[in-house]
Design an enzyme around this catalytic site. Sequence first.
Site, PDB file in Angstrom:
ATOM      1  N   SER A 142      -0.319  -9.344  12.430  1.00 41.35           N
ATOM      2  CA  SER A 142       1.176  -9.188  12.929  1.00 41.35           C
ATOM      3  C   SER A 142       1.739 -10.514  12.860  1.00 41.35           C
ATOM      4  CB  SER A 142       0.920  -8.980  14.578  1.00 41.35           C
ATOM      5  OG  SER A 142       1.780  -8.992  15.321  1.00 41.35           O
ATOM      6  N   TYR A 155      -3.744 -11.575  22.046  1.00 48.04           N
ATOM      7  CA  TYR A 155      -3.582 -10.649  20.863  1.00 48.04           C
ATOM      8  C   TYR A 155      -2.920 -11.699  19.587  1.00 48.04           C
ATOM      9  CZ  TYR A 155      -0.526  -7.291  18.078  1.00 48.04           C
ATOM     10  OH  TYR A 155      -0.111  -6.520  17.232  1.00 48.04           O
TER      11      TYR A 155
HETATM   12  N1  LIG Z   1       4.176  -1.861  15.592  1.00 46.78           N
HETATM   13  C1  LIG Z   1       4.354  -3.099  15.572  1.00 46.78           C
HETATM   14  O1  LIG Z   1       5.603  -3.519  15.676  1.00 46.78           O
HETATM   15  C2  LIG Z   1       3.366  -3.670  15.085  1.00 46.78           C
HETATM   16  C3  LIG Z   1       3.674  -5.245  14.907  1.00 46.78           C
HETATM   17  C4  LIG Z   1       2.548  -5.916  14.352  1.00 46.78           C
HETATM   18  C5  LIG Z   1       1.360  -5.478  14.273  1.00 46.78           C
HETATM   19  N2  LIG Z   1       0.920  -4.131  14.568  1.00 46.78           N
HETATM   20  C6  LIG Z   1      -0.331  -3.670  14.310  1.00 46.78           C
HETATM   21  O2  LIG Z   1      -0.449  -2.608  13.431  1.00 46.78           O
HETATM   22  C7  LIG Z   1      -1.558  -1.948  13.796  1.00 46.78           C
HETATM   23  C8  LIG Z   1      -1.325  -0.256  14.098  1.00 46.78           C
HETATM   24  O3  LIG Z   1      -0.293  -0.275  15.287  1.00 46.78           O
HETATM   25  P1  LIG Z   1       0.712   0.874  15.760  1.00 46.78           P
HETATM   26  O4  LIG Z   1       2.096   0.205  15.743  1.00 46.78           O
HETATM   27  O5  LIG Z   1       0.713   1.792  14.649  1.00 46.78           O
HETATM   28  O6  LIG Z   1       0.390   1.370  17.069  1.00 46.78           O
HETATM   29  P2  LIG Z   1      -0.396   2.862  17.578  1.00 46.78           P
HETATM   30  O7  LIG Z   1      -0.717   2.614  19.020  1.00 46.78           O
HETATM   31  O8  LIG Z   1       0.704   3.697  17.185  1.00 46.78           O
HETATM   32  O9  LIG Z   1      -1.573   2.959  16.642  1.00 46.78           O
HETATM   33  C9  LIG Z   1      -2.967   2.497  16.975  1.00 46.78           C
HETATM   34  C10 LIG Z   1      -3.951   3.478  16.629  1.00 46.78           C
HETATM   35  O10 LIG Z   1      -5.067   2.621  16.987  1.00 46.78           O
HETATM   36  C11 LIG Z   1      -5.968   3.597  17.429  1.00 46.78           C
HETATM   37  N3  LIG Z   1      -7.171   2.523  18.106  1.00 46.78           N
HETATM   38  C12 LIG Z   1      -7.089   1.782  19.174  1.00 46.78           C
HETATM   39  N4  LIG Z   1      -8.363   1.408  19.466  1.00 46.78           N
HETATM   40  C13 LIG Z   1      -9.035   2.052  18.565  1.00 46.78           C
HETATM   41  C14 LIG Z   1     -10.332   1.551  18.253  1.00 46.78           C
HETATM   42  N5  LIG Z   1     -11.125   0.732  19.165  1.00 46.78           N
HETATM   43  N6  LIG Z   1     -10.842   2.316  17.272  1.00 46.78           N
HETATM   44  C15 LIG Z   1     -10.304   3.086  16.497  1.00 46.78           C
HETATM   45  N7  LIG Z   1      -9.060   3.350  16.708  1.00 46.78           N
HETATM   46  C16 LIG Z   1      -8.391   2.765  17.559  1.00 46.78           C
HETATM   47  C17 LIG Z   1      -5.277   4.367  18.548  1.00 46.78           C
HETATM   48  O11 LIG Z   1      -5.830   5.419  19.170  1.00 46.78           O
HETATM   49  C18 LIG Z   1      -3.940   4.741  17.731  1.00 46.78           C
HETATM   50  O12 LIG Z   1      -4.234   5.787  16.958  1.00 46.78           O
HETATM   51  C19 LIG Z   1      -1.969  -2.687  14.949  1.00 46.78           C
HETATM   52  O13 LIG Z   1      -3.266  -3.368  14.538  1.00 46.78           O
HETATM   53  C20 LIG Z   1      -1.134  -3.401  15.737  1.00 46.78           C
HETATM   54  O14 LIG Z   1      -1.513  -4.387  16.329  1.00 46.78           O
HETATM   55  C21 LIG Z   1       1.872  -3.265  14.904  1.00 46.78           C
END
Ligand SMILES: NC(=O)c1ccc[n+]([C@@H]2O[C@H](COP(=O)([O-])OP(=O)(O)OC[C@H]3O[C@@H](n4cnc5c(N)ncnc54)[C@H](O)[C@@H]3O)[C@@H](O)[C@H]2O)c1
Length: 273
Positions: A142, A155
């Site tokens: 991230s 985080y």
């Molecule tokens: N959206 C953003 O701006 C952003 C920014 C930086 C990093 N991220 C990272 O991107 C990745 C995806 O996030 P997103 O934004 O798509 O969020 P999201 O909540 O839409 O998707 C996350 C997915 O991970 C699954 N999940 C959660 N815990 C789990 C586990 N223990 N085992 C298996 N699956 C699990 C959830 O059920 C969900 O489907 C994450 O690692 C998040 O930290 C997102």
Amino acid sequence: MSNELSDKVAIVTGGASGIGRASVETFLAEGARVVIADINRELGESVAAELGPDALFKHTDVADSEQLADLVAFTVESFGGLHVMFNNAGIPTAMRGNFLDDDFADFDRIMAVDLLGVIRGTQHAARHMAANGGGSIINTTSIGGVQGGTGEFAYRAAKAGVIHFTKCAAIDLGRYNVRVNTIAPGAIPTPILGTATAHLPDSDSAVRQLRAVMKSIRPLDREGSPTDIAHAAVYLASERSAYVTGTVLPVDGGITAGLAGNAMAAIEQEQLA
Ligand SMILES: NC(=O)c1ccc[n+]([C@@H]2O[C@H](COP(=O)([O-])OP(=O)(O)OC[C@H]3O[C@@H](n4cnc5c(N)ncnc54)[C@H](O)[C@@H]3O)[C@@H](O)[C@H]2O)c1
């Protein structure tokens, strides 16, 4: 689309939602076969059913090493191999403004999912890849792991750990032709923003405010989409990045390049007005 991933088999953890789901769809469009690994069974099964026979769902909690081993075995058995592991699943810390008041109640779970889940996912995938000619592992960090900032201390620490781990794994696994890279998304509106603010009385309003803050610090004048991250993942998964390992690729509209806004120009304008 141009079949960048034809003949490749991929796993996408967290593939039921947000960035993961967009990556599953984009990988499929590029010719890959994909296993969606997610803790959300209902959503994961319905996404896989919607996407057709080249997408399968395997219920997996990435915090559980045995389940990750089963995931790799299931993938190899179902599709005959594993070439791309996208360790993307992640959970946010409940956003709190003040370090002094943080009780770190979710610290262990954040570390288990966001950091150890990535480490174990890399290890199980790499064991197969090392014995079968190599592969590409992509980890999701991230911008919060790249830059310091307030709030979300657990985080940020976990995501910074993902970056350091990725470099170390890339060094260790290079001799097996296993590449390891990480993508640093920033400001992508997905359900994760609602999860991070779910403890507040008005989560929807908090999400709107967060998106406005992101807009104010982002050089590019548009919000990112999950597909923006998926395109970076396709590059790292494909042979186009065959000589790239141990890198951090921010996909964040320029946020980590530095502060947006031209303070000097504003001062000058005020003085010369
Ligand atoms: N959206 C953003 O701006 C952003 C920014 C930086 C990093 N991220 C990272 O991107 C990745 C995806 O996030 P997103 O934004 O798509 O969020 P999201 O909540 O839409 O998707 C996350 C997915 O991970 C699954 N999940 C959660 N815990 C789990 C586990 N223990 N085992 C298996 N699956 C699990 C959830 O059920 C969900 O489907 C994450 O690692 C998040 O930290 C997102």
